[in-house]
Motif scaffolding. Structure first.
Motif, PDB file in Angstrom:
ATOM      1  N   TYR A  56       0.828  -1.209   0.000  1.00 47.77           N
ATOM      2  CA  TYR A  56       0.000   0.000   0.000  1.00 47.77           C
ATOM      3  C   TYR A  56       0.862   1.259   0.000  1.00 47.77           C
ATOM      4  O   TYR A  56       0.617   2.202  -0.766  1.00 47.77           O
ATOM      5  CB  TYR A  56      -0.932  -0.009   1.218  1.00 47.77           C
ATOM      6  N   THR A 101       0.398   2.360  -3.757  1.00 44.11           N
ATOM      7  CA  THR A 101      -0.720   3.314  -3.734  1.00 44.11           C
ATOM      8  C   THR A 101      -0.268   4.713  -3.337  1.00 44.11           C
ATOM      9  O   THR A 101      -0.601   5.702  -4.004  1.00 44.11           O
ATOM     10  CB  THR A 101      -1.824   2.831  -2.777  1.00 44.11           C
ATOM     11  N   LEU A 102       0.480   4.817  -2.235  1.00 45.98           N
ATOM     12  CA  LEU A 102       0.945   6.128  -1.786  1.00 45.98           C
ATOM     13  C   LEU A 102       2.243   6.556  -2.470  1.00 45.98           C
ATOM     14  O   LEU A 102       2.695   7.693  -2.270  1.00 45.98           O
ATOM     15  CB  LEU A 102       1.137   6.137  -0.266  1.00 45.98           C
ATOM     16  N   GLU A 109      -7.852   4.207   2.182  1.00 41.78           N
ATOM     17  CA  GLU A 109      -8.430   4.386   0.854  1.00 41.78           C
ATOM     18  C   GLU A 109      -7.332   4.856  -0.104  1.00 41.78           C
ATOM     19  O   GLU A 109      -6.247   5.258   0.336  1.00 41.78           O
ATOM     20  CB  GLU A 109      -9.559   5.427   0.901  1.00 41.78           C
ATOM     21  N   PRO A 110      -7.596   4.844  -1.415  1.00 39.49           N
ATOM     22  CA  PRO A 110      -6.585   5.349  -2.361  1.00 39.49           C
ATOM     23  C   PRO A 110      -6.198   6.798  -2.103  1.00 39.49           C
ATOM     24  O   PRO A 110      -5.074   7.208  -2.412  1.00 39.49           O
ATOM     25  CB  PRO A 110      -7.276   5.202  -3.725  1.00 39.49           C
ATOM     26  N   THR A 111      -7.120   7.565  -1.509  1.00 38.83           N
ATOM     27  CA  THR A 111      -6.845   8.983  -1.260  1.00 38.83           C
ATOM     28  C   THR A 111      -6.343   9.253   0.153  1.00 38.83           C
ATOM     29  O   THR A 111      -6.120  10.411   0.518  1.00 38.83           O
ATOM     30  CB  THR A 111      -8.131   9.803  -1.487  1.00 38.83           C
ATOM     31  N   SER A 112      -6.183   8.214   0.963  1.00 37.28           N
ATOM     32  CA  SER A 112      -5.703   8.403   2.337  1.00 37.28           C
ATOM     33  C   SER A 112      -4.264   8.895   2.333  1.00 37.28           C
ATOM     34  O   SER A 112      -3.517   8.690   1.374  1.00 37.28           O
ATOM     35  CB  SER A 112      -5.796   7.094   3.119  1.00 37.28           C
ATOM     36  N   THR A 113      -3.878   9.510   3.435  1.00 32.89           N
ATOM     37  CA  THR A 113      -2.485   9.901   3.632  1.00 32.89           C
ATOM     38  C   THR A 113      -1.866   9.026   4.708  1.00 32.89           C
ATOM     39  O   THR A 113      -2.573   8.372   5.485  1.00 32.89           O
ATOM     40  CB  THR A 113      -2.380  11.372   4.065  1.00 32.89           C
ATOM     41  N   GLN A 116      -7.619  -0.190  -8.920  1.00 28.95           N
ATOM     42  CA  GLN A 116      -7.109   0.384  -7.674  1.00 28.95           C
ATOM     43  C   GLN A 116      -8.052   0.112  -6.505  1.00 28.95           C
ATOM     44  O   GLN A 116      -7.612  -0.259  -5.410  1.00 28.95           O
ATOM     45  CB  GLN A 116      -6.879   1.882  -7.831  1.00 28.95           C
TER      46      GLN A 116
END
Length: 505
Positions: A314, A318-319, A376-380, A459
Protein backbone atom coordinates in the motif's frame (compact mmCIF):
# COMPACT_ATOMS: atom_id res chain seq x y z
CA UNK A 1 5.64 -37.38 58.90
CA UNK A 2 8.40 -39.30 57.16
CA UNK A 3 6.64 -38.82 53.82
CA UNK A 4 6.49 -35.04 54.37
CA UNK A 5 10.17 -34.95 55.21
CA UNK A 6 11.01 -36.83 52.02
CA UNK A 7 8.99 -34.38 49.92
CA UNK A 8 10.68 -31.43 51.60
CA UNK A 9 14.09 -32.95 50.94
CA UNK A 10 13.27 -33.53 47.29
CA UNK A 11 12.00 -29.99 46.95
CA UNK A 12 15.11 -28.61 48.66
CA UNK A 13 17.29 -30.69 46.36
CA UNK A 14 15.51 -29.23 43.36
CA UNK A 15 15.91 -25.74 44.74
CA UNK A 16 19.60 -26.31 45.41
CA UNK A 17 20.04 -27.58 41.88
CA UNK A 18 18.67 -24.34 40.52
CA UNK A 19 20.37 -21.99 42.96
CA UNK A 20 23.73 -23.57 42.29
CA UNK A 21 25.51 -21.62 39.53
CA UNK A 22 24.93 -23.31 36.20
CA UNK A 23 27.99 -23.63 33.98
CA UNK A 24 25.97 -22.17 31.14
CA UNK A 25 24.08 -19.58 33.14
CA UNK A 26 26.09 -16.70 31.78
CA UNK A 27 28.08 -13.81 33.21
CA UNK A 28 27.31 -11.91 36.38
CA UNK A 29 26.86 -8.23 37.18
CA UNK A 30 27.00 -5.66 34.42
CA UNK A 31 28.49 -8.20 32.00
CA UNK A 32 25.09 -9.88 31.83
CA UNK A 33 23.61 -6.77 30.23
CA UNK A 34 26.52 -6.50 27.81
CA UNK A 35 25.95 -10.15 26.94
CA UNK A 36 22.26 -9.36 26.39
CA UNK A 37 23.23 -6.58 23.97
CA UNK A 38 25.37 -9.05 21.99
CA UNK A 39 22.62 -11.68 21.93
CA UNK A 40 19.99 -9.13 20.92
CA UNK A 41 22.21 -7.85 18.10
CA UNK A 42 22.66 -11.41 16.81
CA UNK A 43 18.90 -11.96 16.93
CA UNK A 44 18.40 -8.72 15.02
CA UNK A 45 20.81 -9.89 12.33
CA UNK A 46 18.87 -13.13 11.83
CA UNK A 47 15.42 -11.50 11.83
CA UNK A 48 16.23 -8.54 9.60
CA UNK A 49 17.69 -10.87 6.97
CA UNK A 50 14.21 -12.24 6.40
CA UNK A 51 13.18 -8.82 5.00
CA UNK A 52 16.30 -6.80 4.18
CA UNK A 53 16.82 -8.60 0.86
CA UNK A 54 13.19 -8.15 -0.23
CA UNK A 55 13.62 -4.50 -1.20
CA UNK A 56 16.96 -5.26 -2.88
CA UNK A 57 15.57 -8.08 -5.02
CA UNK A 58 14.59 -6.05 -8.12
CA UNK A 59 18.04 -4.45 -8.24
CA UNK A 60 19.78 -7.78 -7.63
CA UNK A 61 17.69 -9.38 -10.35
CA UNK A 62 18.77 -6.77 -12.88
CA UNK A 63 22.39 -7.05 -11.80
CA UNK A 64 22.61 -10.85 -11.95
CA UNK A 65 20.08 -11.39 -14.72
CA UNK A 66 17.82 -14.04 -13.19
CA UNK A 67 14.13 -14.57 -13.95
CA UNK A 68 11.00 -13.58 -12.04
CA UNK A 69 10.36 -17.23 -11.19
CA UNK A 70 13.84 -17.52 -9.68
CA UNK A 71 13.42 -14.32 -7.68
CA UNK A 72 11.11 -15.80 -5.05
CA UNK A 73 13.69 -18.48 -4.22
CA UNK A 74 16.10 -15.87 -2.88
CA UNK A 75 13.55 -15.34 -0.09
CA UNK A 76 12.19 -18.90 0.06
CA UNK A 77 15.66 -20.48 0.20
CA UNK A 78 16.42 -18.62 3.42
CA UNK A 79 13.02 -19.38 4.94
CA UNK A 80 13.16 -23.09 4.08
CA UNK A 81 16.60 -23.67 5.56
CA UNK A 82 15.93 -21.52 8.61
CA UNK A 83 12.50 -22.91 9.44
CA UNK A 84 13.31 -26.57 8.84
CA UNK A 85 16.59 -26.68 10.78
CA UNK A 86 15.60 -24.69 13.87
CA UNK A 87 14.70 -27.69 16.04
CA UNK A 88 17.96 -29.38 15.14
CA UNK A 89 19.86 -26.17 15.90
CA UNK A 90 18.16 -25.86 19.28
CA UNK A 91 18.97 -29.45 20.24
CA UNK A 92 22.57 -29.08 19.09
CA UNK A 93 22.85 -26.09 21.42
CA UNK A 94 21.75 -28.33 24.30
CA UNK A 95 24.04 -31.18 23.26
CA UNK A 96 27.23 -29.36 22.37
CA UNK A 97 27.04 -26.07 24.27
CA UNK A 98 25.11 -22.87 23.69
CA UNK A 99 28.08 -20.52 23.48
CA UNK A 100 29.95 -22.87 21.16
CA UNK A 101 27.01 -23.11 18.75
CA UNK A 102 26.36 -19.38 19.00
CA UNK A 103 29.91 -18.63 17.82
CA UNK A 104 29.67 -21.22 15.03
CA UNK A 105 26.38 -19.66 13.95
CA UNK A 106 27.82 -16.12 13.92
CA UNK A 107 30.90 -17.09 11.91
CA UNK A 108 28.90 -19.24 9.48
CA UNK A 109 26.25 -16.56 8.98
CA UNK A 110 28.95 -14.00 8.20
CA UNK A 111 30.65 -16.33 5.72
CA UNK A 112 27.36 -17.07 3.96
CA UNK A 113 26.58 -13.35 3.80
CA UNK A 114 29.99 -12.64 2.24
CA UNK A 115 29.33 -15.35 -0.35
CA UNK A 116 25.96 -13.83 -1.20
CA UNK A 117 27.32 -10.31 -1.44
CA UNK A 118 29.98 -11.49 -3.88
CA UNK A 119 27.51 -13.59 -5.94
CA UNK A 120 28.19 -13.63 -9.67
CA UNK A 121 24.95 -15.41 -10.58
CA UNK A 122 21.67 -16.78 -9.26
CA UNK A 123 22.97 -20.24 -8.15
CA UNK A 124 25.68 -18.66 -5.99
CA UNK A 125 23.18 -16.25 -4.41
CA UNK A 126 20.70 -19.06 -3.71
CA UNK A 127 23.34 -21.24 -2.05
CA UNK A 128 24.39 -18.29 0.10
CA UNK A 129 20.83 -17.56 1.19
CA UNK A 130 20.22 -21.21 2.10
CA UNK A 131 23.49 -21.26 4.07
CA UNK A 132 22.42 -18.08 5.88
CA UNK A 133 19.20 -19.83 6.88
CA UNK A 134 21.06 -22.93 8.09
CA UNK A 135 23.50 -20.98 10.26
CA UNK A 136 20.65 -18.73 11.43
CA UNK A 137 18.90 -21.88 12.65
CA UNK A 138 21.91 -22.52 14.90
CA UNK A 139 22.29 -18.92 15.97
CA UNK A 140 18.71 -17.96 16.89
CA UNK A 141 17.90 -20.72 19.43
CA UNK A 142 21.39 -20.50 20.93
CA UNK A 143 20.92 -16.75 21.49
CA UNK A 144 17.45 -17.08 23.05
CA UNK A 145 18.50 -19.96 25.29
CA UNK A 146 21.55 -17.98 26.44
CA UNK A 147 19.23 -15.14 27.44
CA UNK A 148 17.05 -17.63 29.31
CA UNK A 149 19.84 -19.24 31.34
CA UNK A 150 21.71 -15.96 31.90
CA UNK A 151 18.64 -14.38 33.52
CA UNK A 152 17.25 -17.49 35.19
CA UNK A 153 16.89 -16.47 38.84
CA UNK A 154 15.62 -12.92 39.24
CA UNK A 155 12.08 -12.34 37.92
CA UNK A 156 12.50 -8.57 37.47
CA UNK A 157 15.81 -8.86 35.64
CA UNK A 158 14.48 -11.72 33.53
CA UNK A 159 11.40 -9.71 32.61
CA UNK A 160 13.50 -6.69 31.66
CA UNK A 161 15.89 -8.83 29.62
CA UNK A 162 13.12 -10.56 27.70
CA UNK A 163 11.38 -7.24 27.17
CA UNK A 164 14.49 -5.94 25.42
CA UNK A 165 15.07 -9.16 23.49
CA UNK A 166 11.42 -9.39 22.50
CA UNK A 167 11.43 -5.79 21.30
CA UNK A 168 14.42 -6.49 19.07
CA UNK A 169 12.79 -9.68 17.73
CA UNK A 170 9.57 -7.89 16.92
CA UNK A 171 11.26 -4.88 15.36
CA UNK A 172 13.72 -6.83 13.19
CA UNK A 173 11.44 -7.15 10.18
CA UNK A 174 10.70 -3.42 9.99
CA UNK A 175 14.34 -2.50 10.56
CA UNK A 176 15.25 -4.87 7.72
CA UNK A 177 12.89 -3.02 5.36
CA UNK A 178 14.40 0.34 6.27
CA UNK A 179 18.02 -0.81 6.15
CA UNK A 180 17.45 -2.65 2.88
CA UNK A 181 15.99 0.48 1.32
CA UNK A 182 18.80 2.74 2.54
CA UNK A 183 21.59 0.39 1.41
CA UNK A 184 20.03 -0.43 -1.95
CA UNK A 185 19.25 3.19 -2.78
CA UNK A 186 22.52 4.73 -1.59
CA UNK A 187 25.19 2.02 -1.86
CA UNK A 188 24.42 -1.33 -3.51
CA UNK A 189 22.09 -4.28 -3.09
CA UNK A 190 25.20 -6.31 -2.20
CA UNK A 191 25.55 -4.35 1.03
CA UNK A 192 22.24 -5.80 2.19
CA UNK A 193 24.36 -8.93 2.68
CA UNK A 194 27.76 -7.40 3.42
CA UNK A 195 26.31 -5.43 6.35
CA UNK A 196 26.09 -8.72 8.25
CA UNK A 197 29.89 -8.91 8.32
CA UNK A 198 29.97 -5.77 10.46
CA UNK A 199 27.21 -7.00 12.76
CA UNK A 200 28.74 -10.48 13.05
CA UNK A 201 32.16 -9.05 13.92
CA UNK A 202 30.66 -7.11 16.85
CA UNK A 203 28.74 -10.21 17.98
CA UNK A 204 31.82 -12.43 17.78
CA UNK A 205 34.00 -10.08 19.85
CA UNK A 206 31.20 -9.60 22.37
CA UNK A 207 30.63 -13.35 22.65
CA UNK A 208 34.30 -14.03 23.32
CA UNK A 209 34.51 -11.29 25.93
CA UNK A 210 31.16 -11.38 27.75
CA UNK A 211 29.56 -14.79 27.27
CA UNK A 212 30.63 -17.28 29.90
CA UNK A 213 32.60 -20.35 28.82
CA UNK A 214 30.37 -22.97 27.32
CA UNK A 215 28.83 -25.68 29.48
CA UNK A 216 30.00 -29.27 29.21
CA UNK A 217 28.33 -31.12 26.34
CA UNK A 218 25.81 -33.81 27.21
CA UNK A 219 26.71 -37.36 26.29
CA UNK A 220 23.51 -38.40 24.54
CA UNK A 221 22.63 -39.76 21.14
CA UNK A 222 21.19 -37.50 18.50
CA UNK A 223 17.64 -38.50 17.55
CA UNK A 224 18.33 -39.29 13.88
CA UNK A 225 14.83 -40.52 13.01
CA UNK A 226 13.23 -37.52 14.72
CA UNK A 227 15.64 -35.12 13.03
CA UNK A 228 14.98 -36.51 9.54
CA UNK A 229 11.19 -36.47 9.90
CA UNK A 230 11.16 -33.00 11.50
CA UNK A 231 13.41 -31.43 8.86
CA UNK A 232 11.65 -33.11 5.92
CA UNK A 233 8.22 -32.37 7.37
CA UNK A 234 8.96 -28.69 7.93
CA UNK A 235 10.54 -28.34 4.49
CA UNK A 236 7.48 -29.89 2.85
CA UNK A 237 5.04 -27.79 4.85
CA UNK A 238 6.83 -24.45 4.35
CA UNK A 239 7.60 -25.19 0.68
CA UNK A 240 3.97 -26.09 -0.05
CA UNK A 241 2.69 -22.94 1.64
CA UNK A 242 5.18 -20.91 -0.36
CA UNK A 243 3.71 -22.33 -3.57
CA UNK A 244 0.14 -21.56 -2.48
CA UNK A 245 0.53 -17.82 -3.10
CA UNK A 246 1.66 -18.23 -6.72
CA UNK A 247 0.20 -21.58 -7.78
CA UNK A 248 -3.07 -21.68 -5.81
CA UNK A 249 -4.34 -24.07 -3.13
CA UNK A 250 -5.63 -26.62 -5.62
CA UNK A 251 -2.29 -27.10 -7.39
CA UNK A 252 -0.45 -30.36 -6.77
CA UNK A 253 2.74 -28.42 -5.99
CA UNK A 254 0.88 -26.92 -3.03
CA UNK A 255 -1.26 -29.82 -1.83
CA UNK A 256 1.42 -32.50 -2.26
CA UNK A 257 4.24 -30.94 -0.20
CA UNK A 258 1.84 -29.70 2.50
CA UNK A 259 0.22 -33.15 2.84
CA UNK A 260 3.59 -34.91 2.95
CA UNK A 261 4.84 -32.36 5.47
CA UNK A 262 1.86 -32.88 7.76
CA UNK A 263 2.22 -36.70 7.60
CA UNK A 264 5.93 -36.48 8.42
CA UNK A 265 5.30 -34.10 11.32
CA UNK A 266 2.71 -36.51 12.74
CA UNK A 267 5.30 -39.29 12.38
CA UNK A 268 7.80 -37.02 14.16
CA UNK A 269 5.49 -36.67 17.17
CA UNK A 270 5.00 -40.46 17.32
CA UNK A 271 8.76 -40.99 17.19
CA UNK A 272 9.39 -38.42 19.93
CA UNK A 273 7.04 -40.31 22.27
CA UNK A 274 9.20 -43.42 22.09
CA UNK A 275 12.89 -42.48 21.76
CA UNK A 276 15.18 -42.16 24.78
CA UNK A 277 16.77 -38.85 23.75
CA UNK A 278 14.15 -37.04 21.64
CA UNK A 279 14.96 -34.10 19.41
CA UNK A 280 11.97 -32.33 20.98
CA UNK A 281 10.97 -33.62 24.44
CA UNK A 282 7.19 -33.38 24.25
CA UNK A 283 6.97 -32.04 27.80
CA UNK A 284 8.52 -28.81 26.50
CA UNK A 285 5.48 -28.04 24.34
CA UNK A 286 2.77 -29.83 26.34
CA UNK A 287 3.28 -27.63 29.39
CA UNK A 288 0.27 -25.34 29.56
CA UNK A 289 2.12 -22.04 29.91
CA UNK A 290 4.74 -22.82 27.28
CA UNK A 291 2.10 -24.16 24.90
CA UNK A 292 0.15 -20.92 25.28
CA UNK A 293 3.33 -18.92 24.65
CA UNK A 294 4.14 -20.83 21.45
CA UNK A 295 0.58 -20.35 20.27
CA UNK A 296 0.76 -16.59 20.93
CA UNK A 297 4.05 -16.27 19.04
CA UNK A 298 2.64 -18.22 16.09
CA UNK A 299 -0.52 -16.12 15.95
CA UNK A 300 1.43 -12.87 16.16
CA UNK A 301 3.65 -14.19 13.35
CA UNK A 302 0.59 -14.75 11.16
CA UNK A 303 -0.78 -11.28 11.83
CA UNK A 304 2.48 -9.35 11.63
CA UNK A 305 3.11 -10.62 8.11
CA UNK A 306 -0.18 -9.00 7.09
CA UNK A 307 1.24 -5.67 8.22
CA UNK A 308 4.70 -5.96 6.71
CA UNK A 309 3.61 -7.46 3.39
CA UNK A 310 0.36 -5.74 2.47
CA UNK A 311 0.97 -2.43 4.16
CA UNK A 312 4.30 -2.26 2.33
CA UNK A 313 2.41 -2.78 -0.95
CA UNK A 314 0.00 0.00 0.00
CA UNK A 315 2.72 2.45 0.96
CA UNK A 316 4.87 1.84 -2.12
CA UNK A 317 2.26 1.21 -4.81
CA UNK A 318 -0.72 3.31 -3.73
CA UNK A 319 0.95 6.13 -1.79
CA UNK A 320 4.05 5.93 -4.03
CA UNK A 321 6.60 6.13 -1.22
CA UNK A 322 10.20 5.23 -1.99
CA UNK A 323 11.76 2.14 -0.35
CA UNK A 324 13.54 4.33 2.20
CA UNK A 325 10.35 6.28 2.95
CA UNK A 326 8.47 3.00 3.37
CA UNK A 327 11.05 1.76 5.85
CA UNK A 328 10.88 5.03 7.75
CA UNK A 329 7.08 4.76 7.80
CA UNK A 330 7.35 1.65 9.98
CA UNK A 331 9.64 3.27 12.58
CA UNK A 332 6.78 4.59 14.78
CA UNK A 333 5.49 1.02 15.03
CA UNK A 334 8.98 -0.17 15.96
CA UNK A 335 9.26 2.50 18.65
CA UNK A 336 5.91 1.59 20.21
CA UNK A 337 6.73 -2.11 20.00
CA UNK A 338 9.88 -1.49 22.01
CA UNK A 339 7.95 0.59 24.55
CA UNK A 340 5.31 -2.13 24.93
CA UNK A 341 7.85 -4.96 25.21
CA UNK A 342 10.13 -3.24 27.70
CA UNK A 343 7.33 -1.85 29.89
CA UNK A 344 5.48 -5.16 29.98
CA UNK A 345 8.63 -7.20 30.53
CA UNK A 346 10.30 -5.03 33.15
CA UNK A 347 7.40 -3.55 35.11
CA UNK A 348 4.31 -5.72 34.60
CA UNK A 349 5.30 -9.31 33.85
CA UNK A 350 7.14 -9.98 37.15
CA UNK A 351 4.00 -8.84 39.04
CA UNK A 352 1.06 -10.18 37.05
CA UNK A 353 2.49 -12.82 34.72
CA UNK A 354 1.64 -13.26 31.03
CA UNK A 355 -2.09 -14.02 31.39
CA UNK A 356 -3.38 -10.41 31.32
CA UNK A 357 -0.58 -9.07 29.11
CA UNK A 358 -0.59 -11.37 26.07
CA UNK A 359 -4.40 -11.29 25.59
CA UNK A 360 -4.33 -7.50 26.01
CA UNK A 361 -1.59 -7.30 23.37
CA UNK A 362 -3.66 -9.42 20.97
CA UNK A 363 -6.72 -7.23 21.54
CA UNK A 364 -4.79 -3.99 21.03
CA UNK A 365 -3.16 -5.43 17.91
CA UNK A 366 -6.61 -6.41 16.60
CA UNK A 367 -7.82 -2.83 17.10
CA UNK A 368 -4.84 -1.55 15.10
CA UNK A 369 -5.56 -4.03 12.31
CA UNK A 370 -9.21 -2.97 12.22
CA UNK A 371 -8.12 0.67 11.95
CA UNK A 372 -6.19 -0.19 8.78
CA UNK A 373 -9.41 -1.28 7.10
CA UNK A 374 -10.20 2.42 6.76
CA UNK A 375 -7.38 3.13 4.29
CA UNK A 376 -8.43 4.39 0.85
CA UNK A 377 -6.59 5.35 -2.36
CA UNK A 378 -6.85 8.98 -1.26
CA UNK A 379 -5.70 8.40 2.34
CA UNK A 380 -2.49 9.90 3.63
CA UNK A 381 0.14 8.24 5.78
CA UNK A 382 -0.47 10.61 8.68
CA UNK A 383 -4.25 10.40 8.43
CA UNK A 384 -4.80 6.74 7.59
CA UNK A 385 -1.79 4.68 8.68
CA UNK A 386 0.26 6.28 11.44
CA UNK A 387 -2.16 5.86 14.37
CA UNK A 388 -2.89 2.25 13.43
CA UNK A 389 0.85 1.50 13.38
CA UNK A 390 1.32 3.05 16.82
CA UNK A 391 -1.54 1.00 18.27
CA UNK A 392 -0.36 -2.24 16.67
CA UNK A 393 3.23 -1.67 17.72
CA UNK A 394 2.27 -1.34 21.37
CA UNK A 395 0.05 -4.43 21.13
CA UNK A 396 2.74 -6.59 19.57
CA UNK A 397 5.17 -5.37 22.23
CA UNK A 398 2.86 -6.77 24.92
CA UNK A 399 2.96 -10.13 23.14
CA UNK A 400 6.59 -10.70 22.15
CA UNK A 401 8.52 -10.14 25.40
CA UNK A 402 6.13 -11.96 27.79
CA UNK A 403 5.56 -14.83 25.33
CA UNK A 404 9.27 -15.44 24.76
CA UNK A 405 9.82 -15.35 28.51
CA UNK A 406 7.02 -17.84 29.16
CA UNK A 407 8.16 -20.12 26.34
CA UNK A 408 11.54 -20.67 28.01
CA UNK A 409 10.43 -20.63 31.67
CA UNK A 410 10.39 -23.80 33.71
CA UNK A 411 12.65 -25.85 31.43
CA UNK A 412 15.85 -27.49 32.58
CA UNK A 413 19.21 -26.26 31.37
CA UNK A 414 19.47 -29.33 29.12
CA UNK A 415 16.28 -28.35 27.24
CA UNK A 416 16.68 -24.56 27.03
CA UNK A 417 17.98 -24.72 23.46
CA UNK A 418 15.14 -26.74 22.00
CA UNK A 419 12.54 -24.71 23.94
CA UNK A 420 14.05 -21.58 22.43
CA UNK A 421 14.10 -23.15 18.97
CA UNK A 422 10.36 -23.77 19.21
CA UNK A 423 9.79 -20.01 19.59
CA UNK A 424 11.50 -19.30 16.27
CA UNK A 425 9.93 -22.36 14.63
CA UNK A 426 6.33 -21.39 15.41
CA UNK A 427 7.03 -17.77 14.41
CA UNK A 428 8.46 -18.95 11.09
CA UNK A 429 5.55 -21.32 10.47
CA UNK A 430 3.10 -18.60 11.46
CA UNK A 431 4.70 -16.23 8.97
CA UNK A 432 4.56 -18.86 6.22
CA UNK A 433 0.89 -19.56 6.93
CA UNK A 434 0.10 -15.85 7.02
CA UNK A 435 1.89 -15.15 3.74
CA UNK A 436 0.21 -18.06 1.94
CA UNK A 437 -3.31 -17.57 3.28
CA UNK A 438 -3.39 -13.78 3.04
CA UNK A 439 -1.86 -13.74 -0.45
CA UNK A 440 -4.43 -16.26 -1.65
CA UNK A 441 -7.36 -14.44 -0.04
CA UNK A 442 -6.16 -11.10 -1.38
CA UNK A 443 -5.87 -12.43 -4.92
CA UNK A 444 -9.34 -14.00 -4.73
CA UNK A 445 -10.92 -10.84 -3.32
CA UNK A 446 -9.32 -8.71 -6.01
CA UNK A 447 -10.45 -11.06 -8.76
CA UNK A 448 -14.04 -11.11 -7.48
CA UNK A 449 -14.14 -7.32 -7.21
CA UNK A 450 -12.86 -6.88 -10.76
CA UNK A 451 -15.36 -9.44 -12.05
CA UNK A 452 -18.18 -7.39 -10.49
CA UNK A 453 -16.96 -3.85 -11.19
CA UNK A 454 -14.86 -4.25 -14.32
CA UNK A 455 -11.13 -3.77 -15.06
CA UNK A 456 -11.32 0.01 -14.60
CA UNK A 457 -11.68 -0.54 -10.84
CA UNK A 458 -8.22 -2.05 -10.36
CA UNK A 459 -7.11 0.38 -7.67
CA UNK A 460 -10.32 -0.02 -5.67
CA UNK A 461 -10.08 -3.80 -6.08
CA UNK A 462 -6.57 -3.71 -4.63
CA UNK A 463 -7.66 -1.63 -1.64
CA UNK A 464 -10.66 -3.90 -1.09
CA UNK A 465 -8.34 -6.93 -0.99
CA UNK A 466 -6.16 -5.20 1.62
CA UNK A 467 -9.24 -4.50 3.74
CA UNK A 468 -10.13 -8.20 3.72
CA UNK A 469 -6.63 -9.18 4.79
CA UNK A 470 -6.60 -6.70 7.67
CA UNK A 471 -10.06 -7.81 8.88
CA UNK A 472 -8.99 -11.46 8.90
CA UNK A 473 -5.72 -10.59 10.66
CA UNK A 474 -7.78 -8.76 13.30
CA UNK A 475 -9.96 -11.86 13.72
CA UNK A 476 -6.85 -14.04 14.11
CA UNK A 477 -5.58 -11.76 16.87
CA UNK A 478 -8.98 -11.82 18.60
CA UNK A 479 -8.88 -15.61 18.56
CA UNK A 480 -5.36 -15.41 19.98
CA UNK A 481 -6.60 -13.23 22.83
CA UNK A 482 -9.29 -15.76 23.76
CA UNK A 483 -6.92 -18.72 23.59
CA UNK A 484 -4.15 -16.98 25.55
CA UNK A 485 -6.58 -15.89 28.28
CA UNK A 486 -7.81 -19.46 28.60
CA UNK A 487 -4.46 -21.24 28.50
CA UNK A 488 -2.09 -19.05 30.52
CA UNK A 489 -2.15 -19.53 34.28
CA UNK A 490 -2.70 -16.55 36.56
CA UNK A 491 0.26 -15.14 38.47
CA UNK A 492 3.94 -14.51 37.76
CA UNK A 493 6.09 -17.00 35.87
CA UNK A 494 8.19 -19.41 37.94
CA UNK A 495 11.90 -18.65 38.29
CA UNK A 496 14.72 -20.20 40.28
CA UNK A 497 13.58 -23.00 42.59
CA UNK A 498 9.96 -22.60 41.52
CA UNK A 499 10.96 -23.25 37.92
CA UNK A 500 12.76 -26.41 38.95
CA UNK A 501 9.67 -27.72 40.74
CA UNK A 502 7.53 -27.01 37.69
CA UNK A 503 9.97 -28.96 35.55
CA UNK A 504 10.14 -31.89 38.01
CA UNK A 505 6.37 -32.23 38.20
Amino acid sequence: MHGDTGCESAGQASADAVDRPDPGSGPRGTDRWRALAVLSLAQLMVILDSTIVNIALPTAQRGLGFSDSDRQWVVTGYALAFGSLLLLGGRLADFFGRKRLFIIGVVGFAAASALGGAATGFPMLLVARAAQGAFGAMLAPAALSLVSVTFAHDAKERGRAFGIFGAVSGAGGAIGLLLGGVLTQNVSWRWCLYVNLVIAAVCLVGALVWLQAGERPQRVRLDVAGTLTAVAGLVGFVYGLGNAASKGWGDGRTIGPVAVGVVLLVAFVLIERRVADPLLPLGVVLDRARGAAYLAVGISGIASFAVFLFLTYYLEVTLRLSPVQTGLAFLPMVAMLMVGAIVSGAALLPRVGPRPLVPAGCLIGAVGMAMLTGIEPTSTYAGGVLLALLVMGFGFGLIFGPAQNAATSGVGSDEAGVASAMVNTVQQIGGSIGTAVFSSLSATAMSNYLHTHGPAATQLATINSYHLVFWIAAAVLLAGAVLAAGLFRSGPLPVGADAALVTVH
